[in-house]
Scaffold this motif. Structure first.
Motif, PDB file in Angstrom:
ATOM      1  N   VAL A  78       0.846  -1.190   0.000  1.00  0.00           N
ATOM      2  CA  VAL A  78       0.000   0.000   0.000  1.00  0.00           C
ATOM      3  C   VAL A  78       0.887   1.247   0.000  1.00  0.00           C
ATOM      4  CG1 VAL A  78      -1.696   1.307   1.342  1.00  0.00           C
ATOM      5  CG2 VAL A  78      -1.852  -1.184   1.240  1.00  0.00           C
ATOM      6  N   LEU A  79       0.420   2.302  -0.662  1.00  0.00           N
ATOM      7  CA  LEU A  79       1.083   3.603  -0.605  1.00  0.00           C
ATOM      8  C   LEU A  79       0.077   4.620  -0.083  1.00  0.00           C
ATOM      9  CD1 LEU A  79       3.514   5.463  -1.236  1.00  0.00           C
ATOM     10  CD2 LEU A  79       2.559   5.772  -3.523  1.00  0.00           C
ATOM     11  N   LEU A  80       0.400   5.280   1.032  1.00  0.00           N
ATOM     12  CA  LEU A  80      -0.481   6.284   1.633  1.00  0.00           C
ATOM     13  C   LEU A  80       0.153   7.661   1.489  1.00  0.00           C
ATOM     14  CD1 LEU A  80      -1.307   4.511   5.037  1.00  0.00           C
ATOM     15  CD2 LEU A  80      -2.507   4.281   2.863  1.00  0.00           C
ATOM     16  N   MET A  81      -0.582   8.614   0.955  1.00  0.00           N
ATOM     17  CA  MET A  81      -0.110  10.000   0.881  1.00  0.00           C
ATOM     18  C   MET A  81      -0.693  10.739   2.081  1.00  0.00           C
ATOM     19  SD  MET A  81      -0.183  10.731  -3.189  1.00  0.00           S
ATOM     20  CE  MET A  81       0.411   9.485  -4.338  1.00  0.00           C
ATOM     21  N   ASP A  82       0.160  10.988   3.063  1.00  0.00           N
ATOM     22  CA  ASP A  82      -0.274  11.478   4.379  1.00  0.00           C
ATOM     23  C   ASP A  82      -0.045  12.979   4.495  1.00  0.00           C
ATOM     24  OD1 ASP A  82      -0.985  11.727   7.000  1.00  0.00           O
ATOM     25  OD2 ASP A  82       0.766  10.711   7.815  1.00  0.00           O
ATOM     26  N   LEU A  83      -1.079  13.768   4.187  1.00  0.00           N
ATOM     27  CA  LEU A  83      -0.940  15.228   4.244  1.00  0.00           C
ATOM     28  C   LEU A  83      -1.173  15.783   5.637  1.00  0.00           C
ATOM     29  CD1 LEU A  83      -1.749  14.869   0.981  1.00  0.00           C
ATOM     30  CD2 LEU A  83      -1.730  17.332   1.211  1.00  0.00           C
ATOM     31  N   LYS A  84      -1.892  15.055   6.472  1.00  0.00           N
ATOM     32  CA  LYS A  84      -2.167  15.560   7.822  1.00  0.00           C
ATOM     33  C   LYS A  84      -1.152  15.044   8.841  1.00  0.00           C
ATOM     34  CE  LYS A  84      -6.513  14.179   8.055  1.00  0.00           C
ATOM     35  NZ  LYS A  84      -6.846  13.599   6.750  1.00  0.00           N
ATOM     36  N   GLY A  85      -0.356  14.046   8.466  1.00  0.00           N
ATOM     37  CA  GLY A  85       0.681  13.539   9.354  1.00  0.00           C
ATOM     38  C   GLY A  85       0.175  12.659  10.470  1.00  0.00           C
ATOM     39  N   ASP A  86      -0.983  11.995  10.257  1.00  0.00           N
ATOM     40  CA  ASP A  86      -1.554  11.203  11.354  1.00  0.00           C
ATOM     41  C   ASP A  86      -1.641   9.708  11.054  1.00  0.00           C
ATOM     42  OD1 ASP A  86      -3.477  11.465   9.428  1.00  0.00           O
ATOM     43  OD2 ASP A  86      -4.996  12.366  10.726  1.00  0.00           O
ATOM     44  N   LEU A  87      -0.800   9.214  10.120  1.00  0.00           N
ATOM     45  CA  LEU A  87      -0.895   7.805   9.746  1.00  0.00           C
ATOM     46  C   LEU A  87       0.281   6.945  10.188  1.00  0.00           C
ATOM     47  CD1 LEU A  87      -2.323   8.223   6.127  1.00  0.00           C
ATOM     48  CD2 LEU A  87      -3.525   7.308   8.110  1.00  0.00           C
ATOM     49  N   GLU A 276       1.267  -5.669 -17.570  1.00  0.00           N
ATOM     50  CA  GLU A 276      -0.182  -5.853 -17.630  1.00  0.00           C
ATOM     51  C   GLU A 276      -0.579  -7.058 -16.765  1.00  0.00           C
ATOM     52  OE1 GLU A 276      -2.667  -4.242 -19.177  1.00  0.00           O
ATOM     53  OE2 GLU A 276      -1.407  -2.677 -20.082  1.00  0.00           O
ATOM     54  N   GLN A 277      -1.673  -6.889 -16.006  1.00  0.00           N
ATOM     55  CA  GLN A 277      -2.125  -7.958 -15.107  1.00  0.00           C
ATOM     56  C   GLN A 277      -3.250  -8.805 -15.708  1.00  0.00           C
ATOM     57  OE1 GLN A 277      -1.123  -8.823 -11.802  1.00  0.00           O
ATOM     58  NE2 GLN A 277       0.651  -7.611 -12.372  1.00  0.00           N
ATOM     59  N   GLY A 278      -3.988  -8.230 -16.645  1.00  0.00           N
ATOM     60  CA  GLY A 278      -5.144  -8.937 -17.162  1.00  0.00           C
ATOM     61  C   GLY A 278      -6.216  -9.038 -16.081  1.00  0.00           C
ATOM     62  N   ASP A 279      -6.950 -10.142 -16.068  1.00  0.00           N
ATOM     63  CA  ASP A 279      -8.024 -10.340 -15.096  1.00  0.00           C
ATOM     64  C   ASP A 279      -7.455 -11.042 -13.864  1.00  0.00           C
ATOM     65  OD1 ASP A 279     -10.537 -10.264 -14.030  1.00  0.00           O
ATOM     66  OD2 ASP A 279     -11.271 -12.051 -15.078  1.00  0.00           O
ATOM     67  N   SER A 280      -6.701 -10.289 -13.065  1.00  0.00           N
ATOM     68  CA  SER A 280      -6.012 -10.861 -11.906  1.00  0.00           C
ATOM     69  C   SER A 280      -6.966 -10.999 -10.722  1.00  0.00           C
ATOM     70  CB  SER A 280      -4.839  -9.955 -11.516  1.00  0.00           C
ATOM     71  OG  SER A 280      -4.209 -10.435 -10.355  1.00  0.00           O
ATOM     72  N   ASP A 281      -6.645 -11.918  -9.814  1.00  0.00           N
ATOM     73  CA  ASP A 281      -7.483 -12.149  -8.629  1.00  0.00           C
ATOM     74  C   ASP A 281      -7.159 -11.204  -7.483  1.00  0.00           C
ATOM     75  OD1 ASP A 281      -8.961 -14.180  -9.750  1.00  0.00           O
ATOM     76  OD2 ASP A 281      -7.561 -15.745  -9.134  1.00  0.00           O
ATOM     77  N   ARG A 282      -6.099 -10.407  -7.633  1.00  0.00           N
ATOM     78  CA  ARG A 282      -5.712  -9.501  -6.561  1.00  0.00           C
ATOM     79  C   ARG A 282      -4.900  -8.341  -7.136  1.00  0.00           C
ATOM     80  NH1 ARG A 282      -3.555 -12.115  -2.329  1.00  0.00           N
ATOM     81  NH2 ARG A 282      -1.849 -10.686  -1.890  1.00  0.00           N
ATOM     82  N   PRO A 283      -4.986  -7.177  -6.533  1.00  0.00           N
ATOM     83  CA  PRO A 283      -4.212  -6.035  -7.039  1.00  0.00           C
ATOM     84  C   PRO A 283      -2.727  -6.173  -6.711  1.00  0.00           C
ATOM     85  CG  PRO A 283      -5.420  -5.410  -5.064  1.00  0.00           C
ATOM     86  CD  PRO A 283      -5.844  -6.803  -5.390  1.00  0.00           C
ATOM     87  N   GLU A 284      -1.922  -5.437  -7.467  1.00  0.00           N
ATOM     88  CA  GLU A 284      -0.479  -5.410  -7.249  1.00  0.00           C
ATOM     89  C   GLU A 284      -0.089  -4.363  -6.218  1.00  0.00           C
ATOM     90  OE1 GLU A 284       3.389  -6.895  -8.377  1.00  0.00           O
ATOM     91  OE2 GLU A 284       1.372  -7.552  -8.875  1.00  0.00           O
ATOM     92  N   LEU A 285      -0.809  -3.234  -6.227  1.00  0.00           N
ATOM     93  CA  LEU A 285      -0.501  -2.109  -5.339  1.00  0.00           C
ATOM     94  C   LEU A 285      -1.742  -1.226  -5.239  1.00  0.00           C
ATOM     95  CD1 LEU A 285       1.696  -0.306  -3.833  1.00  0.00           C
ATOM     96  CD2 LEU A 285       2.042   0.812  -6.044  1.00  0.00           C
ATOM     97  N   ILE A 286      -2.012  -0.727  -4.019  1.00  0.00           N
ATOM     98  CA  ILE A 286      -3.126   0.199  -3.815  1.00  0.00           C
ATOM     99  C   ILE A 286      -2.575   1.533  -3.302  1.00  0.00           C
ATOM    100  CG2 ILE A 286      -5.247   0.673  -2.535  1.00  0.00           C
ATOM    101  CD1 ILE A 286      -5.651  -1.532  -4.518  1.00  0.00           C
ATOM    102  N   LEU A 287      -2.996   2.640  -3.934  1.00  0.00           N
ATOM    103  CA  LEU A 287      -2.559   3.987  -3.531  1.00  0.00           C
ATOM    104  C   LEU A 287      -3.744   4.753  -2.943  1.00  0.00           C
ATOM    105  CD1 LEU A 287      -0.777   3.159  -6.190  1.00  0.00           C
ATOM    106  CD2 LEU A 287      -0.097   5.540  -6.123  1.00  0.00           C
ATOM    107  N   PHE A 288      -3.523   5.367  -1.787  1.00  0.00           N
ATOM    108  CA  PHE A 288      -4.531   6.219  -1.161  1.00  0.00           C
ATOM    109  C   PHE A 288      -4.042   7.669  -1.203  1.00  0.00           C
ATOM    110  CE2 PHE A 288      -5.364   2.086   0.633  1.00  0.00           C
ATOM    111  CZ  PHE A 288      -6.750   2.029   0.739  1.00  0.00           C
ATOM    112  N   ILE A 289      -4.859   8.543  -1.776  1.00  0.00           N
ATOM    113  CA  ILE A 289      -4.490   9.952  -1.907  1.00  0.00           C
ATOM    114  C   ILE A 289      -5.374  10.759  -0.971  1.00  0.00           C
ATOM    115  CG2 ILE A 289      -4.242  11.885  -3.510  1.00  0.00           C
ATOM    116  CD1 ILE A 289      -4.078   9.710  -5.745  1.00  0.00           C
ATOM    117  N   ASP A 290      -4.850  11.080   0.208  1.00  0.00           N
ATOM    118  CA  ASP A 290      -5.606  11.848   1.189  1.00  0.00           C
ATOM    119  C   ASP A 290      -5.695  13.313   0.760  1.00  0.00           C
ATOM    120  OD1 ASP A 290      -7.071  12.303   3.440  1.00  0.00           O
ATOM    121  OD2 ASP A 290      -5.446  12.001   4.879  1.00  0.00           O
ATOM    122  N   GLU A 291      -6.734  13.987   1.230  1.00  0.00           N
ATOM    123  CA  GLU A 291      -6.969  15.395   0.853  1.00  0.00           C
ATOM    124  C   GLU A 291      -6.890  15.562  -0.662  1.00  0.00           C
ATOM    125  OE1 GLU A 291      -7.886  17.594   3.106  1.00  0.00           O
ATOM    126  OE2 GLU A 291      -7.627  16.198   4.753  1.00  0.00           O
TER     127      GLU A 291
END
Length: 503
Positions: A78-87, A276-291
């Motif tokens: 996972v990649l979290l973009m932490d703009l508030k500094g609380d993660l 390319e993943q095609g129709d994969s059963d699971r993601p490779e990476l998840i990104l969360f963009i806060d604010e």
């Protein structure tokens, strides 16, 4: 069958999945939690992107934390973009609390406190792994989009990149790019005009001003070496858990252009690098963009088009993007339409504008026989949310008001001592945090200019010496005394006198 039993059956049927999943919590009916009515999200559809929205203080950050923890446990980085500094507290286990136990008893899930493998990253001088990219890696198109250039100015940027490629001049940081621009209309004007056509000084002046504006937002810290390799975002620890990479962005909240610059370059690099993943059963990476509203707030149309294109294309690489913001209306409609999972926390109706936003938000969710969506949106408590996801076949799941599970990790920041300990374990700091300033376009062009100046000075010196010699010869021939001394009559006279003396 009672209404409550019908609701349980509705949730159980709508959220049944054959593959792996993460459990968000339990469904709520008439404000009451229905134990074991689990709201589950298939891993298979998590690369279809998502939205976490809601008013301040309703629990968006905790929802982000819950999803990140469960992904990590499934071996998904996972990649979290932490703009508030609380993660950063994700690195430490939750101390627990009676209210957490009570919540989980209602849901029907046991609570287990746990810390997670964390990597702290930074775009600036804050502690953490330094994230950098070179100007060359950005390329002319993305750089032009970030600078919001006209078509003519984009053409000049493309010419600058072509010139540097042709002449093996590395474009590493912004001073390299500025130097080439200045050279194109200064010492190298003739060279550029002969090979690439005339370049307008007014256009290069405008581009330079926009680069300076970007530098003032701190971009000079971001552009350079050593470039961050995106493969380092998808690491798994010794226990098979995905790393949670937290980018500390607390010092760039007021610099949206830098934030957008970084995000777009990262997504472009991920898209170019990952297979390319095609129709994969699971993601490779998840990104969360806060604010997330900071990305869209001051973005030009060209930049928005670029974001929309990447959102559409990147899911084929197994990448999921999750935007966290106060209101769905903060996200452009074309981007919002691409988001499969929506977790909507409470909205507050203080003004007519708020009520209008609530009505628009309600229209983004499927109709439900169990809810008046507009009413539920204003009555949800902290840690409760409306959820609409995609099942394994890509169909929307039933709308579910959900009592969300609590984070397993700590819900606050690391202490200085804990942060130091976490950074001390990092292998990436040793890899990326040494400053590198190798010879690039700036130094090579300075050498070229200096060499040309020396050659010009040498040529001018030779011309001056030659003129002096010519001038001396001319002066000597024109001198009246010399004329007399060298005249045939004078020579014969002197020689005649000498002959007489010798006799």
């Amino acid at each position: 069958m009672s209404s409550k039993e019908k609701f349980f059956e509705h949730i159980e049927k709508g959220y049944t999945t054959k593959g792996d999943f993460i459990t968000m919590g339990a469904g709520m009916f008439n404000g009451e939690t229905v134990t074991n009515a689990f709201v589950k999200i298939p891993l298979k559809t998590l690369n279809r992107h998502g939205l976490i929205a809601g008013a301040t203080g309703t629990g968006k950050t905790k929802t982000l934390q819950v999803i990140a923890e469960n992904l990590s446990n499934k071996g998904i980085p996972v990649l979290l973009m932490d703009l508030k500094g609380d993660l950063s507290g994700i690195a430490q286990p939750s101390p627990g609390h009676p209210k957490i136990d009570e919540r989980h008893e209602k849901i029907g899930l046991p609570f287990e406190a746990n810390g997670f493998p964390v990597e702290i990253l930074s775009l600036s001088d804050q502690d953490g792994v330094r994230l950098r990219a070179t100007v060359s890696e950005f390329g002319p198109v993305l750089l032009s989009r970030i600078l919001d250039l006209t078509v003519t100015q984009e053409g000049i940027v493309a010419v600058v990149f072509k010139y540097c490629d042709d002449n093996k001049l590395p474009l590493l940081d912004l001073k390299d790019f500025k130097k080439v621009l200045q050279y194109a209309t200064g010492e190298g004007k003739k060279e550029f005009q002969e090979s690439y056509g005339r370049i307008s000084t007014s256009s290069t002046g405008t581009i330079l001003r926009k680069i300076i504006e970007l530098e003032q937002q701190g971009a000079d810290l971001f552009f350079g070496e050593k470039s961050f390799e995106v493969d380092d975002l998808v690491r798994i620890d010794e226990n098979g858990r995905g790393y949670i990479n937290i980018i500390r962005l607390t010092d760039i909240q007021d610099r949206p252009k830098l934030f957008s610059t970084f995000m777009l370059s990262l997504l472009a690099e991920i898209y170019a690098t990952f297979p390319e993943q095609g129709d994969s059963d699971r993601p490779e990476l998840i990104l969360f963009i806060d604010e997330a509203h900071l990305i869209f707030k001051e973005a030009s149309k060209a930049l928005l088009d670029q974001i929309e294109s990447i959102v559409k294309l990147i899911r084929s690489k197994g990448i999921g993007l999750y935007f966290v913001t106060q209101n769905p209306t903060d996200v452009p409609d074309d981007v919002l339409a691409q988001l499969g999972l929506k977790v909507q926390h409470a909205l507050r109706a203080f003004t007519a504008k708020d009520r209008k936003a609530i009505k628009l938000t309600a229209e983004n969710y499927p109709d439900s026989e169990f809810y008046d969506t507009k009413e539920v949106l204003t009555s949800l408590g902290i840690g409760e949310a409306l959820i609409s996801a995609l099942d394994e076949k890509g169909r929307p799941t039933p709308l579910a008001a959900t009592l969300l599970r609590a984070p397993m990790s700590r819900m606050d920041v690391l202490t200085k001592a804990e942060l130091k300990e976490t950074l001390g374990k990092s292998k990436l700091i040793k890899k990326y945090n040494d400053d590198v300033d190798r010879e690039s376009a700036y130094e090579l062009l300075n050498e070229k200019i200096e060499k040309a100046q020396k050659e010009a000075e040498k040529e001018e010196k030779q011309k001056t010496t030659s003129r002096r010699k010519t001038s001396t010869r001319r002066s000597t021939r024109m001198n009246p005394v010399v004329k007399v001394l060298t005249s045939a009559t004078f020579i014969r006279g002197v020689l005649g006198v000498l002959k007489k003396v010798i006799r």
